[in-house]
Design an enzyme around this catalytic site. Structure first.
Site, PDB file in Angstrom:
ATOM      1  N   PHE A  43       1.096   5.102   0.851  1.00  0.00           N
ATOM      2  CA  PHE A  43       0.667   6.214   1.528  1.00  0.00           C
ATOM      3  C   PHE A  43       1.291   7.528   1.142  1.00  0.00           C
ATOM      4  CE2 PHE A  43       0.247   2.265   3.827  1.00  0.00           C
ATOM      5  CZ  PHE A  43      -1.242   2.553   4.716  1.00  0.00           C
TER       6      PHE A  43
ATOM      7  N   THR B 267       0.959  -1.180  -0.007  1.00  0.00           N
ATOM      8  CA  THR B 267       0.035   0.057   0.063  1.00  0.00           C
ATOM      9  C   THR B 267       0.765   1.332   0.002  1.00  0.00           C
ATOM     10  OG1 THR B 267      -1.641  -1.119   1.221  1.00  0.00           O
ATOM     11  CG2 THR B 267      -1.691   1.191   1.410  1.00  0.00           C
TER      12      THR B 267
END
Length: 422
Positions: free
Chosen positions: A287, A285
């Protein structure tokens, strides 16, 4: 002599004189912002102007017409002096120098006692990303993405770390929409490997589980592994991974398991029934780190720049021209995505305010180059000719750290003690 001591403190603490005992008859200015919540940069500057006017009002009552402001015990030892200024008629008047935002609340150093907002509860992957982005930060949990944006805008937090895309699930469109609705800037990025675990209360066996709860993406990312484990349990969506673990622990559900991180198991007193249950080990992921002010682009390290643009006319020629502006200058694009756009109020840097604009599609583009690069400046100038709306979301250093699932980050949650994320 009129004197005022100004202590550089967080917004929630206000300003108080430090180590200063004024003499009898001297004028002392005590400025306090106790409990104040600043909604925008404009209101903050207005507050600065009010403080300056109060200082100026005391000049005529001071013994020598001079007001000095000394920053007490400031980390950088900065001194603020209000010096005498001559007037146009040849006389002398003592006017206070205007206070700056940097004087009242200087930007903290990287990772130094920062309050970093993230969405979720302690134990969430976003909390781990905040710890990786800012070592030793004070992580501030928020129940919604929008709350994290507002926490930074209102000076409750210094930074925000929010997910924007996952290597399996794709983009998190909600945060891209919020980037348009708030005047925050991307100042960095963090890529975090996602390591899912199956958690249950102590003593619970896999055979006892009839339900598995977690974030919808976490459930989808572990579906095949759960099936291979022979876990015939219902799957139910929850707000976030760590929140699912907290819910089970708070209600003592011995027939329910959660998909979350190992840190969530430590925080909520749960056991790890299975470790690394994600279907794809390349689950990462991305960010972004958000701040009130942009950083200065540099050329001495790899940078990435994120932009969003749109055009109110039909046809594909505009997109071709925009991509050509980057291709002809050998600028590598790492992301391009179109998203339907609904009429809404968005922040437009060019108009210095809000405007209602209607577009068929918004295009998000990331490319590997710094805004300080002359090639990028020429490319964006060309892009602006073909588009009706263009905004630079940020130009920031790329995350070049190796993708290792076992990396640790030290964080201090506002609701928990310091710990090491695993």
């Amino acid at each position: 002599m009129a004197a005022m001591s100004l202590v550089k403190a967080p917004i929630s603490q206000g300003f108080r004189p430090a180590g200063h005992n004024p003499r009898r008859g001297s004028a002392v200015v005590r400025c306090s912002l106790q409990g104040a919540v600043v909604a925008s940069r404009t209101e903050w500057l207005a507050s600065c102007a009010v403080l300056s006017s109060k200082v100026a009002a005391l000049v005529s009552h001071s013994t020598n017409g001079h007001v000095a402001m000394a920053a007490a015990a400031a980390p950088n030892g900065a001194m603020l002096d209000l010096v005498s200024v001559s007037t146009t008629n040849g006389g002398a008047r003592n006017l206070p120098a205007p206070l700056r935002i940097a004087d009242l609340c200087p930007a903290p150093m990287h990772g130094s006692e920062l309050r970093v907002a993230y969405q979720g509860v302690p134990g969430a992957y976003s909390e781990k990303a905040a710890g990786k982005a800012y070592q030793g930060c004070d992580a501030v949990p928020c129940d919604q993405f929008d709350v994290a944006f507002q926490a930074v805008e209102n000076w409750i937090a210094d930074r925000a770390v929010l997910p924007v895309e996952n290597s399996l699930g794709g983009s998190i469109h909600r945060n891209y929409d919020l980037l348009l609705r708030h005047r925050l800037h991307i100042v960095g990025e963090v890529q975090l490997p996602v390591h899912h675990c199956l958690l249950a209360l102590p003593g619970v066996r896999k055979e006892d589980i009839t339900r598995v709860i977690s974030h919808p993406q976490a459930l989808a990312q572990c579906e095949h592994t759960l099936t291979r484990m022979g876990l015939n349990a219902a799957r139910e969506a929850f707000d976030d991974t760590a929140g699912a673990a907290e819910y089970i622990a708070a209600n003592g559900l011995r027939d329910t398991a959660a998909i979350a991180s190992s840190r969530a198991a430590e925080l909520y007193g749960m056991e790890v029934l299975a470790d690394g249950i994600q279907d794809d080990c390349g689950n990462v992921t991305r960010f972004v780190m958000l701040a009130r002010e942009p950083i200065v682009p540099r050329m001495d390290r790899p940078f990435k720049t994120s932009i969003v643009f749109a055009h109110d006319k039909e046809g594909t020629s505009m997109l071709f021209k925009v991509l050509s502006a980057f291709a002809f200058r050998d600028i590598s694009l790492t992301k391009i995505e179109s998203r339907p756009y609904r009429p809404a109020r968005l922040v437009d840097d060019a108009s210095s305010g809000t405007a209602t604009k209607t577009f068929d599609y918004m295009f998000y583009v990331d490319f590997q180059a710094s805004l300080a690069d002359p090639r990028v400046q020429k490319a964006l100038a060309e892009v602006q000719e073909f588009t009706s709306f263009l905004r630079v979301l940020g130009s920031y250093p790329m995350d070049m750290t190796p993708m290792t699932a076992g990396s640790s980050s030290t964080i201090t949650s506002s609701n928990s003690s310091p710990t090491s994320s695993r």
